[in-house]
Write a protein that holds these residues in place. Structure first.
Motif, mmCIF file in Angstrom:
data_model
loop_
_atom_site.group_PDB
_atom_site.id
_atom_site.type_symbol
_atom_site.label_atom_id
_atom_site.label_comp_id
_atom_site.label_asym_id
_atom_site.label_seq_id
_atom_site.Cartn_x
_atom_site.Cartn_y
_atom_site.Cartn_z
ATOM 1 N N ILE A 73 0.868 -1.181 0.000
ATOM 2 C CA ILE A 73 0.000 0.000 0.000
ATOM 3 C C ILE A 73 0.900 1.226 0.000
ATOM 4 C CG2 ILE A 73 -1.747 1.294 1.264
ATOM 5 C CD1 ILE A 73 -2.625 -1.338 2.520
ATOM 6 N N HIS A 74 0.661 2.099 -0.948
ATOM 7 C CA HIS A 74 1.440 3.330 -1.032
ATOM 8 C C HIS A 74 0.707 4.437 -0.281
ATOM 9 C CE1 HIS A 74 4.208 1.649 -3.974
ATOM 10 N NE2 HIS A 74 3.142 1.039 -4.486
ATOM 11 N N LEU A 75 1.381 5.006 0.718
ATOM 12 C CA LEU A 75 0.816 6.086 1.523
ATOM 13 C C LEU A 75 1.758 7.278 1.498
ATOM 14 C CD1 LEU A 75 -0.173 4.133 4.752
ATOM 15 C CD2 LEU A 75 -1.730 4.970 3.006
ATOM 16 N N PRO A 76 1.212 8.464 1.539
ATOM 17 C CA PRO A 76 2.087 9.627 1.696
ATOM 18 C C PRO A 76 2.864 9.494 3.007
ATOM 19 C CG PRO A 76 -0.149 10.314 1.144
ATOM 20 C CD PRO A 76 -0.190 8.830 1.424
ATOM 21 N N GLY A 77 4.138 9.864 2.989
ATOM 22 C CA GLY A 77 4.985 9.739 4.168
ATOM 23 C C GLY A 77 4.450 10.489 5.372
ATOM 24 N N GLU A 78 3.712 11.560 5.117
ATOM 25 C CA GLU A 78 3.196 12.360 6.232
ATOM 26 C C GLU A 78 2.171 11.586 7.060
ATOM 27 O OE1 GLU A 78 2.032 13.965 2.797
ATOM 28 O OE2 GLU A 78 4.208 13.775 2.742
ATOM 29 N N ILE A 79 1.487 10.642 6.443
ATOM 30 C CA ILE A 79 0.455 9.887 7.153
ATOM 31 C C ILE A 79 1.075 9.134 8.333
ATOM 32 C CG2 ILE A 79 -1.223 8.001 6.998
ATOM 33 C CD1 ILE A 79 -2.124 10.498 5.518
ATOM 34 N N ARG A 80 2.144 8.405 8.056
ATOM 35 C CA ARG A 80 2.804 7.653 9.124
ATOM 36 C C ARG A 80 3.310 8.597 10.201
ATOM 37 N NH1 ARG A 80 7.581 5.975 10.679
ATOM 38 N NH2 ARG A 80 8.735 6.752 8.898
ATOM 39 N N GLN A 81 3.859 9.734 9.790
ATOM 40 C CA GLN A 81 4.366 10.705 10.759
ATOM 41 C C GLN A 81 3.225 11.311 11.580
ATOM 42 O OE1 GLN A 81 6.507 13.261 8.118
ATOM 43 N NE2 GLN A 81 8.412 12.079 8.311
ATOM 44 N N MET A 82 2.099 11.628 10.916
ATOM 45 C CA MET A 82 0.954 12.196 11.637
ATOM 46 C C MET A 82 0.435 11.219 12.687
ATOM 47 S SD MET A 82 -1.489 14.320 9.040
ATOM 48 C CE MET A 82 -1.427 13.259 7.626
ATOM 49 N N LEU A 83 0.462 9.936 12.347
ATOM 50 C CA LEU A 83 -0.017 8.915 13.273
ATOM 51 C C LEU A 83 1.038 8.503 14.292
ATOM 52 C CD1 LEU A 83 -1.937 6.703 10.701
ATOM 53 C CD2 LEU A 83 -2.915 8.288 12.394
ATOM 54 N N ASN A 84 2.273 8.971 14.079
ATOM 55 C CA ASN A 84 3.383 8.676 14.974
ATOM 56 C C ASN A 84 3.546 7.161 15.165
ATOM 57 O OD1 ASN A 84 5.562 9.323 16.633
ATOM 58 N ND2 ASN A 84 4.289 9.355 18.467
ATOM 59 N N ARG A 85 3.584 6.428 14.048
ATOM 60 C CA ARG A 85 3.689 4.973 14.071
ATOM 61 C C ARG A 85 4.917 4.542 13.286
ATOM 62 N NH1 ARG A 85 0.851 2.956 17.776
ATOM 63 N NH2 ARG A 85 -0.042 1.182 16.705
ATOM 64 N N THR A 86 5.545 3.469 13.731
ATOM 65 C CA THR A 86 6.622 2.874 12.951
ATOM 66 C C THR A 86 5.977 2.165 11.759
ATOM 67 O OG1 THR A 86 6.531 0.737 14.085
ATOM 68 C CG2 THR A 86 7.971 2.446 15.061
ATOM 69 N N PRO A 87 6.745 1.826 10.732
ATOM 70 C CA PRO A 87 6.155 1.083 9.609
ATOM 71 C C PRO A 87 5.484 -0.218 10.066
ATOM 72 C CG PRO A 87 8.293 1.928 8.965
ATOM 73 C CD PRO A 87 8.134 2.212 10.441
ATOM 74 N N GLU A 88 6.092 -0.904 11.018
ATOM 75 C CA GLU A 88 5.519 -2.157 11.524
ATOM 76 C C GLU A 88 4.201 -1.905 12.256
ATOM 77 O OE1 GLU A 88 8.716 -1.170 12.143
ATOM 78 O OE2 GLU A 88 9.681 -2.477 10.662
ATOM 79 N N GLU A 89 4.162 -0.861 13.067
ATOM 80 C CA GLU A 89 2.932 -0.525 13.800
ATOM 81 C C GLU A 89 1.823 -0.122 12.834
ATOM 82 O OE1 GLU A 89 4.733 1.227 17.990
ATOM 83 O OE2 GLU A 89 4.646 2.543 16.237
ATOM 84 N N ALA A 135 1.500 -1.029 9.697
ATOM 85 C CA ALA A 135 1.058 -2.230 8.985
ATOM 86 C C ALA A 135 0.089 -3.028 9.853
ATOM 87 C CB ALA A 135 2.261 -3.086 8.593
ATOM 88 N N ARG A 136 0.406 -3.164 11.133
ATOM 89 C CA ARG A 136 -0.474 -3.889 12.058
ATOM 90 C C ARG A 136 -1.816 -3.165 12.189
ATOM 91 N NH1 ARG A 136 2.781 -4.176 16.360
ATOM 92 N NH2 ARG A 136 1.891 -2.308 17.278
ATOM 93 N N ASP A 137 -1.790 -1.836 12.292
ATOM 94 C CA ASP A 137 -3.022 -1.049 12.400
ATOM 95 C C ASP A 137 -3.893 -1.212 11.157
ATOM 96 O OD1 ASP A 137 -2.114 -0.106 14.842
ATOM 97 O OD2 ASP A 137 -1.638 1.914 14.103
ATOM 98 N N VAL A 138 -3.275 -1.126 9.988
ATOM 99 C CA VAL A 138 -4.031 -1.243 8.738
ATOM 100 C C VAL A 138 -4.666 -2.628 8.632
ATOM 101 C CG1 VAL A 138 -3.820 -1.308 6.218
ATOM 102 C CG2 VAL A 138 -2.776 0.559 7.508
ATOM 103 N N ARG A 139 -3.922 -3.672 9.010
ATOM 104 C CA ARG A 139 -4.493 -5.028 9.000
ATOM 105 C C ARG A 139 -5.683 -5.119 9.953
ATOM 106 N NH1 ARG A 139 0.633 -6.960 9.707
ATOM 107 N NH2 ARG A 139 0.043 -7.792 11.731
ATOM 108 N N LEU A 140 -5.516 -4.587 11.159
ATOM 109 C CA LEU A 140 -6.584 -4.644 12.151
ATOM 110 C C LEU A 140 -7.813 -3.874 11.689
ATOM 111 C CD1 LEU A 140 -7.842 -5.253 14.899
ATOM 112 C CD2 LEU A 140 -6.642 -3.239 15.787
ATOM 113 N N TYR A 141 -7.624 -2.623 11.275
ATOM 114 C CA TYR A 141 -8.774 -1.797 10.895
ATOM 115 C C TYR A 141 -9.452 -2.341 9.641
ATOM 116 C CZ TYR A 141 -6.861 1.359 14.392
ATOM 117 O OH TYR A 141 -6.390 1.888 15.558
ATOM 118 N N SER A 142 -8.687 -2.903 8.742
ATOM 119 C CA SER A 142 -9.276 -3.536 7.555
ATOM 120 C C SER A 142 -10.094 -4.748 7.960
ATOM 121 C CB SER A 142 -8.186 -3.969 6.571
ATOM 122 O OG SER A 142 -7.464 -2.857 6.113
ATOM 123 N N ALA A 143 -9.565 -5.551 8.852
ATOM 124 C CA ALA A 143 -10.281 -6.739 9.323
ATOM 125 C C ALA A 143 -11.573 -6.344 10.033
ATOM 126 C CB ALA A 143 -9.389 -7.561 10.254
#
Length: 84
Positions: free
Chosen positions: A7-23, A25-33
């Protein structure tokens, strides 16, 4: 069998959410599920597996996010109880 999805996301999204790439990815899997379960596209077991959680933990999160875990309506329940 496990598949990888990119999934391609603007870099600012991860920074705004203050999440590591691994975190993230886990959030996106959870919220999608959670959403796919809510829409009736996945069973609770399949959604829990997608989220990487035990089914009971997934159902607890459904309660936390006000996602109904059953499709039975109040009227259906009353009819069922009346027939017993």
């Amino acid at each position: 069998m496990e598949e990888t999805l990119t999934i391609h996301l603007p870099g600012e999204i991860r920074q705004m959410l203050n999440r590591t790439p691994e975190e993230l990815a886990r959030d996106v899997r959870l919220y999608s599920a959670l959403m796919l379960f809510r829409l009736g596209k996945l069973s609770s077991g399949a959604a829990a597996e997608m989220a990487g959680l035990p089914r009971v933990a997934f159902l607890d999160l459904c309660a936390e996010y006000d996602i109904p875990v059953t499709q039975i309506t109040g009227e259906d329940l009353r009819r069922e109880m009346d027939s017993v």
